[in-house]
Design a protein around this motif. Sequence first.
Motif, PDB file in Angstrom:
ATOM      1  N   SER A  80     -10.485  22.284 -35.018  1.00 26.19           N
ATOM      2  CA  SER A  80     -11.268  22.292 -33.790  1.00 26.19           C
ATOM      3  C   SER A  80     -11.835  23.693 -33.605  1.00 26.19           C
ATOM      4  O   SER A  80     -11.363  24.655 -34.223  1.00 26.19           O
TER       5      SER A  80
ATOM      6  N   ASP B 278     -13.678  19.139 -31.094  1.00 27.25           N
ATOM      7  CA  ASP B 278     -13.169  18.673 -32.377  1.00 27.25           C
ATOM      8  C   ASP B 278     -14.225  18.973 -33.441  1.00 27.25           C
ATOM      9  O   ASP B 278     -15.403  18.639 -33.280  1.00 27.25           O
TER      10      ASP B 278
ATOM     11  N   ASN C 256     -16.110  15.951 -34.486  1.00 26.95           N
ATOM     12  CA  ASN C 256     -16.350  15.102 -33.315  1.00 26.95           C
ATOM     13  C   ASN C 256     -17.135  13.846 -33.704  1.00 26.95           C
ATOM     14  O   ASN C 256     -18.161  13.924 -34.389  1.00 26.95           O
TER      15      ASN C 256
END
Length: 341
Positions: free
Chosen positions: A156, A299, A302
């Motif tokens: 992340s 993230d 993501n």
Amino acid sequence: MIENINPLAQGYTARGARMDDIEISVRLMNEYSQYYLGEDEAPPDVIRNEWESPGFNPATDIRLVFSKGGTAVGYVEVWTTSDPPVHPWVWWCVHPEHLGNGIGDYLLNWAEGRARQAIPKCPPETRVAYRSGAHIALIPSKKVMEAHGMVLIRHSFHMLIEMESPPPKPIWPEGITLGVYHPDHIDPADIYRANVEAFRDHFGFIEQPFKEGFERFMHFMTGDESYDPNLWFLAMDGDQIVGICLNRKTSFESPDVGWVSTLGVLRPWRRRGIALGLLRHSFGEFYHRGKRKVALGVDAENLTGALDLYKKTGMHIHRQFDLYEKELRPGVELGVVTLEE
């Protein structure tokens, strides 16, 4: 279960936490973070809010290690408050001056034993794995986690924008208006429901029972000094909340940095520029308040393309964090892993 936790080296002692341990715990966390990252971990009011969160008990969910002189030199917390607690969350640190004395091994052994206590609370067919994260620079911590069988599963980022001039004003799609949260006029439960819907496509998402989930959401989002309802922005389609951008006055690490806690748009309203509008409006409000830096977490993989959106607004990767896990019981993974259209 782990029955034999590695004993601490001579001179060290350990016990659960009490509420009057907040100051010494924060001092340890911040000295640890300053050593590796050059910034604090969090202020005392944030840690107090966490320790007071529903379902969390510092006496049983935290282990503090003390040196012979009584100074806190090791800390670990284990979160099993989700329902079901299939992914206990572990956060831990060891004071840099006490590395190599087995404290990290002691803390992770204790944490795994605590995490295993969550297994009977999970449906029998489900996979249970505890998780922990570390900044990419925390090599000693990552080596200890790997030695304990934890494996790297994901990354992340902390994204940051540094504004030298006011950001572009948002352009809203037809039919979309901007709202600001006011507790007397907007039901916070509606914001929570929008948050749940927006994050159904987020890695690891597991829907919580409404009552408990709403209570924890409000506790974490409004329980410390960085909360400001005037920084909670809502994208409205008529009287329906279709997007949210819930900001904090400051990040946990620095009073000079604004923080975007939650940005999400409900699936039917995506790809229309709503998230971009909410983010740019937030940047503009922070700029008006004198904040030239704004950050958020995302993230790295993501599932909805948020990383590209953030880069489009001028944000860049400021820090990288690595997510580790150790499987405690195989089974069906409850958390979202892929995006199903």
